[in-house]
Design a protein around this motif. Structure first.
Motif, PDB file in Angstrom:
ATOM      1  N   THR A  59      84.382  51.443 -83.480  1.00 40.46           N
ATOM      2  CA  THR A  59      83.530  52.612 -83.679  1.00 40.46           C
ATOM      3  C   THR A  59      83.688  53.577 -82.518  1.00 40.46           C
ATOM      4  O   THR A  59      83.778  54.803 -82.706  1.00 40.46           O
TER       5      THR A  59
ATOM      6  N   ALA B 217      83.831  45.388 -83.788  1.00 40.54           N
ATOM      7  CA  ALA B 217      83.580  46.524 -84.671  1.00 40.54           C
ATOM      8  C   ALA B 217      83.030  47.719 -83.884  1.00 40.54           C
ATOM      9  O   ALA B 217      83.378  48.876 -84.159  1.00 40.54           O
TER      10      ALA B 217
ATOM     11  N   VAL C 116      86.985  48.983 -89.254  1.00 38.02           N
ATOM     12  CA  VAL C 116      85.629  48.700 -88.791  1.00 38.02           C
ATOM     13  C   VAL C 116      84.682  48.418 -89.956  1.00 38.02           C
ATOM     14  O   VAL C 116      83.694  47.698 -89.804  1.00 38.02           O
TER      15      VAL C 116
END
Length: 584
Positions: free
Chosen positions: A490, A486, A101
């Motif tokens: 997360t 991303a 990420v």
């Protein structure tokens, strides 16, 4: 993937700017004049080889996102981590996701500035080194130094010294290094992922260069399909390698493949650099540091160091949580002020994009919990082998791409909000069925729950991706796709850290209430204690599945706010009707 063609001026790479794509058809010609596309815009043989190389590289790194989930029980046996410490075991998965990420949103712009080949080679080499360190992590974490009288020992000795120094540094910082093998493999997985996560936007950039702006959807969809395939096959591939050889084979196989890709890529991937633009490395580091502090701060085991104890407990670390909040605030402030940020915050002003981002976060959290918990459930309660646990999980992962295609079809006909809502509800239903599993569920119950959840996960992919792309400006398409991916990662990191820490606290609470009659050491006592242990583990697993189902239900609200087609538009919109991008 049903869509109307976007404008030809778009680029569609993660971090790729219009200037870079237009700068040079130089990206379409390899050094020495060997063309990747002919005068009619068709791919040459060299161009097809280029696409194959970057797609295989992405597939390889996507495999490693999920490849360890069916091998965790074997890995932790070798590095001496009890299965009753899921908060620590989860870092083998979370370490990879964290590196992924951090690297993904940044590297598209890096590839624009420094050239596709340079960044591709560096990232793949980093992935190779990380894989090699994973293989030797038990030796590097051992208190016994390598035998320098042997060739392998002499080569390993300098690395061993560096690792031991780093472990000592971690100890001085107050971190638990009672399982040094675990610390080494987590660090190696992080290194792997920085390289692997960076390869995704680089691959998007290369493929988009070759296909041209007007075929942006095909370019991104191709990389997305490859990523999906890696995520689907990862658990079964890891199970087969572990069962046939050992868990190190999961990482050993990466080494010759990566070397071969580097050799072939040297002859076909473009080397030209793009326009010089600032790269927001500091912003990416701030976001990564914030996420790391949040993940560690959500749950830490305290009490007797290095062993599982009923007196130990999970507690949040307020200092780390405060640090995460401060770092994230600094990240937002920096991104808002920069001209070329790693994340364009103005995209979040659009409700459909923000809704897609939030739904992606929820989906990532529930997906990784499911991928990790099912193999652990099968191994610890049903005594499944790695391959059997992988086959059980395959019933879920195999339905994801099927659901993705169905989600694209539904999005085009019913609209993205309704398609996504159906997906979230079906996923929650499958997870709730897992919550209702007895200690020894039948194959019918396992199949029904896993296929239901897999289909639901797949159904939300196209609505999320379509809703992220359509409200965004054409030049932001790649960035929007990278940001949503991303955020999904997360969600995976935070969801796995939070629920495993909560699960451990729940397990300790249940075991503290157990009163086993009889004399310790006797057969009757051991049997009774084992039954109590299994009962507690079953309760924890099913509670985690219930919590994951509730998280997915929260996704109904953002699902209803996703992008809607403008029915009053006079001319056809340059928008995707349904777009399938990687679930991650």
């Amino acid at each position: 993937m049903a869509k109307t063609e976007p404008s030809a001026k778009t680029t569609g790479t993660a971090g790729t700017t219009g200037a870079a794509a237009q700068a040079g058809a130089g990206y379409l010609v390899r050094s020495g004049g060997r063309a990747l596309r002919d005068a009619q815009g068709r791919l040459t043989t060299l161009g097809k080889v280029t696409i194959a190389v970057v797609c295989v590289a992405v597939f390889l790194t996507a495999l490693d996102q999920t490849v360890v989930v069916t091998a965790l029980t074997y890995i932790i046996q070798d590095i001496s981590v009890p299965i009753t410490q899921p908060d620590r075991v989860a870092w083998i998965v979370s370490g990879y996701l964290l590196g992924y990420v951090i690297a993904m949103p940044l590297m598209g712009r890096v590839a624009d500035v420094f050239g596709r080949w340079r960044v591709f080679a560096f990232c793949l080499a980093l992935f190779l080194v990380g894989s090699l360190l994973c293989v030797v992590s038990p030796q590097l974490g051992s208190p016994i130094s390598p035998d320098t009288t042997t060739l392998s020992g002499a080569i390993l000795a300098p690395v061993y010294g560096i690792v031991q120094w780093l472990l000592g540094l971690l100890s001085h910082l107050g971190l638990d290094i009672s399982s040094p093998g675990l610390d080494v493999i987590v660090g190696a997985r992080f290194l792997q992922a920085v390289g692997g996560g960076a390869l995704v936007p680089v691959a998007m950039a290369v493929v988009s260069d070759l296909f041209g702006g007007a075929r942006r959807g095909l370019a991104l969809g191709l990389v997305g399909a490859v990523t999906e395939a890696g995520g689907v096959l990862g658990p079964l591939w890891g199970a087969w390698l572990t069962q046939s050889f050992n868990w190190q084979a999961i990482f050993i196989i990466n080494i010759p493949i990566a070397l071969l890709l580097l050799i072939i890529g040297f002859f076909c991937i473009p080397r030209q650099r793009g326009t010089r633009e600032p790269i927001d490395v500091f912003g990416a580091l701030l976001f990564g540091a914030s996420l790391l502090c949040l993940t560690v701060g959500l749950g830490q085991q305290t009490g007797e160091t290095g062993s599982f104890s009923l007196s130990s407990h999970i507690t949040t670390n307020p200092v780390l949580l405060a640090a995460a909040l401060i770092l994230f605030a600094l990240f937002l402030l920096l991104e808002w002020r920069l001209r070329f940020p790693v994340v364009e915050l103005r995209m979040f002003r659009r409700v459909p994009f923000s809704a897609a981002a939030l739904l992606s976060l929820f989906t990532g959290a529930t997906l990784i919990i499911t991928l990790v918990e099912i193999p652990l459930y099968m191994a610890s309660l049903l005594n499944y082998s790695a391959i059997d646990a992988g086959l059980a999980l395959l019933r879920l992962t195999a339905l994801i791409p099927i659901g993705a295609l169905a989600g694209g079809w539904l999005s085009a006909r019913l609209g993205t909000p309704l398609a996504a809502t159906i997906g979230t509800l079906i996923t929650a239903l499958g997870l709730w069925q897992m919550h209702l599993w007895p200690i020894t569920p039948g194959q019918g119950a396992i199949t029904l729950a896993t296929t239901c959840a897999g289909l639901g996960f797949g159904l939300v992919i196209a609505p999320i991706s379509t809703s992220a792309l359509n409200p965004s400006e054409p030049r932001q398409a790649g960035v929007a796709s990278a940001v949503v991916t991303a955020l999904r990662m997360t969600g995976m990191i935070v969801g796995l850290a939070g629920l495993t820490a909560w699960g451990l606290a729940r397990f300790q609470s249940l075991m503290a209430q157990v009163k086993v009659p009889g004399t310790p050491g006797t057969t009757a006592y051991t049997t009774a204690y084992t039954n109590a242990l299994n009962t507690a583990l079953h309760q924890v697993y099913t509670d985690i599945f219930a919590a994951a189902a509730l998280i997915m239900l929260l996704g109904v609200l953002p699902a209803l706010l996703l992008w809607r087609r403008d029915k009053n538009a006079i001319a056809p919109e340059s928008r995707y009707e349904s777009f399938v991008a990687p679930l991650g």
